[in-house]
Scaffold this active site. Sequence first.
Site, PDB file in Angstrom:
ATOM      1  N   ASP A   1      -8.875  10.633  10.313  1.00 48.25           N
ATOM      2  CA  ASP A   1      -8.806  10.142   8.933  1.00 48.25           C
ATOM      3  C   ASP A   1      -9.387   8.738   8.834  1.00 48.25           C
ATOM      4  O   ASP A   1      -8.803   7.845   8.214  1.00 48.25           O
ATOM      5  CB  ASP A   1      -7.362  10.155   8.433  1.00 48.25           C
ATOM      6  CG  ASP A   1      -7.271  10.067   6.909  1.00 48.25           C
ATOM      7  OD1 ASP A   1      -8.282  10.370   6.228  1.00 48.25           O
ATOM      8  OD2 ASP A   1      -6.204   9.702   6.385  1.00 48.25           O
TER       9      ASP A   1
ATOM     10  N   GLY B   1       0.826  -1.204   0.000  1.00 46.27           N
ATOM     11  CA  GLY B   1       0.000   0.000   0.000  1.00 46.27           C
ATOM     12  C   GLY B   1       0.856   1.248   0.000  1.00 46.27           C
ATOM     13  O   GLY B   1       2.011   1.219   0.426  1.00 46.27           O
TER      14      GLY B   1
ATOM     15  N   VAL C   1       3.860   1.193   2.474  1.00 48.82           N
ATOM     16  CA  VAL C   1       3.881   0.058   3.388  1.00 48.82           C
ATOM     17  C   VAL C   1       4.331  -1.195   2.637  1.00 48.82           C
ATOM     18  O   VAL C   1       3.795  -1.530   1.581  1.00 48.82           O
ATOM     19  CB  VAL C   1       2.498  -0.178   4.021  1.00 48.82           C
ATOM     20  CG1 VAL C   1       2.549  -1.376   4.967  1.00 48.82           C
ATOM     21  CG2 VAL C   1       2.024   1.062   4.760  1.00 48.82           C
TER      22      VAL C   1
END
Length: 299
Positions: free
Chosen positions: A155, A25, A32
């Site tokens: 978020d 990701g 990541v």
Amino acid sequence: MEFKKLTYADLVKATNRFSLVNLVGSGKYGSVYKGRIESEEHHTFAIKVFKLDQIGAKKSFHVECEALRNTRHRNLVRVITVCSTSDPTGHVFKALVLEYMVNGDLESWLYPTLIQEHHPKRLLCMGSRIAIAVDIAAALDYLHNQCMPPMVHCDLKPSNVLLDDDMGACVGDFGLAKFLHGCYSSSGIHGSTSTSLAGPRGSVGYIAPEYGFGSKISTEGDVYSYGVIILEILTGKRPTDEMFEDGQSLYKFVEDSFPEKICEILDPRINIPYYGNRDEEGGSSSEQENHEMAAGMMS
């Protein structure tokens, strides 16, 4: 467990030199990677490498470290250790080593694609979706009502909800998190911070409307984002879907169909059973059961 300090060389080796094959990701402030650290008992970890050439990435690293250092809950992604050093060229390098979540993020399950040619993503039945929603709620309850001081995630969205091998949901990515210092009391009612927002804090489609008018950060902002996720889990539609224009929105889309026409807007893939550990006794739900459960979650 006690985890040793890791060097830049350790992480290079663990990720095969940050190979794209191991990239799981990427966001605005970091990428990541899946990494294997042979000297550790569980071997496989998620390694978040911060893009320090991006403005705000360094601050995001420190915020995430502070947030993860002060929290511990089964529905929050667990940080194992940090690496703050320099690479061989002398550039600053910062990374977090996190618990690896084998089932990826919620977004990839709501909008499945072929992972490999012959291995399509399995689909979530209603029971699995409700269990995930409950896990997210438990994480928010901990952050808002049990942390001292309370913390606002800021978020919350499906890509920041990760799923373990038992499909348990854990909230991650605390790069925008905010502690509400001095904003809690014995009554458990939390207010907002003493300063207003410097621009929107979060992701388009999930940001509470009041943030757009300069309102202070509050736990209510996370609750709004959670509500959007609930609607997304049930309808299979993103709040940024191109169908939502000219005054239409995901909220209005659901409101116009509630409660009599809920089955008409439910994600049609909900009726397909998910054969995971959490659903071994449940199987798929009937249309009427889906209608009743969806109505309860939306009300």
